[in-house]
Design an enzyme around this catalytic site. Sequence first.
Site, short mmCIF file in Angstrom:
data_model
loop_
_atom_site.label_atom_id
_atom_site.label_comp_id
_atom_site.label_asym_id
_atom_site.label_seq_id
_atom_site.Cartn_x
_atom_site.Cartn_y
_atom_site.Cartn_z
N ARG A 222 0.68 -0.91 -0.27
CA ARG A 222 -0.13 0.06 0.19
C ARG A 222 0.56 1.14 -0.17
NH1 ARG A 222 -1.55 2.78 4.33
NH2 ARG A 222 -2.54 -0.32 5.63
N LYS B 194 -5.30 8.40 -19.77
CA LYS B 194 -4.98 8.99 -20.53
C LYS B 194 -4.01 8.59 -21.26
CE LYS B 194 -9.10 10.09 -18.90
NZ LYS B 194 -9.54 11.61 -17.87
N ASP C 276 -3.40 20.52 -12.74
CA ASP C 276 -3.55 19.35 -13.66
C ASP C 276 -3.22 19.82 -15.51
OD1 ASP C 276 -4.82 17.66 -15.50
OD2 ASP C 276 -6.60 17.51 -14.23
N TYR D 17 -11.79 19.36 -14.82
CA TYR D 17 -12.21 18.47 -15.05
C TYR D 17 -13.38 17.89 -14.64
CZ TYR D 17 -12.73 13.46 -15.05
OH TYR D 17 -13.54 11.44 -15.38
#
Length: 393
Positions: free
Chosen positions: A60, A210, A185, A113
Amino acid sequence: MTNNNPPHQGTLSVWAGEDDYLLQGATQVPVVHSVSFGYNDMDHWLRVALGQEPGHIYGRNTNPTVHAFEEKVRLLEGAEAATSASTGMGIISSALSTFLSPGDRVVSIKDTYGGTNKIFIEFLPRFKVDVQLCDTTDHEQIEAEIAKGCQVLYLESPTNPTVKITDLARLAKAGHAVGAIVIVDNTFATPINQNPLQLGADLVLHSATKFLGGHADALGGVICGKKELVEQVYHYREINGATLHPMAAYLLLRGMKTLSLRVKQQNQSAMQVAQFLESHPRIERVFYPGLESHENHAIARQQMRGFGGMLSFMLKENSFEAVRSFLPRLRYAHAAANLGAVETIVGPPATTSHVECTREERAAMGIPESLIRYSTGIEDVEDLIADLDQALD
Ligand SMILES: *Cc1c(COP(=O)(O)O)cnc(C)c1O
């Protein structure tokens, strides 16, 4: 003979970040599925646990395959440090949760977004964070809101779906004047076309789902910047648990080997598609930062090395019915919600970026019903243009 010139982006896409994990002569980074890493020497274990020595303890927190992916992005963005998350939203929510507390204020833009916008309007107010969303291209208004004071300035350029451009260097300067952490971003531009850290941002993040991955087969998110800030985001994410899976990290790492090649092709093809559409009688308007007709073409030219693969356009007949009959006629485009892949992808904001909004809300945001978002793939551009031509006929 050693070569001391720093490598270029294409070379970094292929080689960066991998050296430490090429085991026993392997030329490719392995997928390490092991959840934990054992130590016979307790002192060694302790040193790794305390961060005094490199190494992995528990999946993790860190993992070799995931780390190789982070390193590749870090080097492409020219950053001190990088950390990742299971999705783009995983890294965005981790970053905002890391740096914002009750009573704080965040300044951002209306065109972020869709998921990011939801965090701003739905979740942060519940935690008593004051959110100020400004008109995306009104730099004076954004500067005025920043000047009132904020802990975080959150930007995105180009934006989704109308590819608006904000002046990152100018706004980063305004953010720093009030001591804000400036986050950008960079998903649409990719590190091939734009490096926000060089323009003054403190942190740059991506939905790796993306363009970075580029093959629409793995979800992921990544953030890079100053070590001291990235470590805080890492700490939030390791405890809150939105860890990137090693298999996804491997797919992203493999996809990124062709990042520079893909993006250069997409830059070129998107420009040609935009020019074709702009001159087509059935098209009302084309949004692409590379076009002279784009509102902030001059800023884009200044801060980007390429204008990217994303564009959007409006049909002359401004109705959803027109979109409904046009999209299925395209042979070389998936009608789908994602973007940035090797295949061309199309979709209206009504089912993609702004699916949560009503028709009226979209209209208020300046998103026409006949708008189509076009993510240019790596097909031969002659075929893409011929395809659009026949579908518009
Ligand atoms: C898709 C996207 C995100 C969210 O990424 P996920 O990987 O889907 O969580 C964030 N920002 C931009 C610009 C995006 O296109």
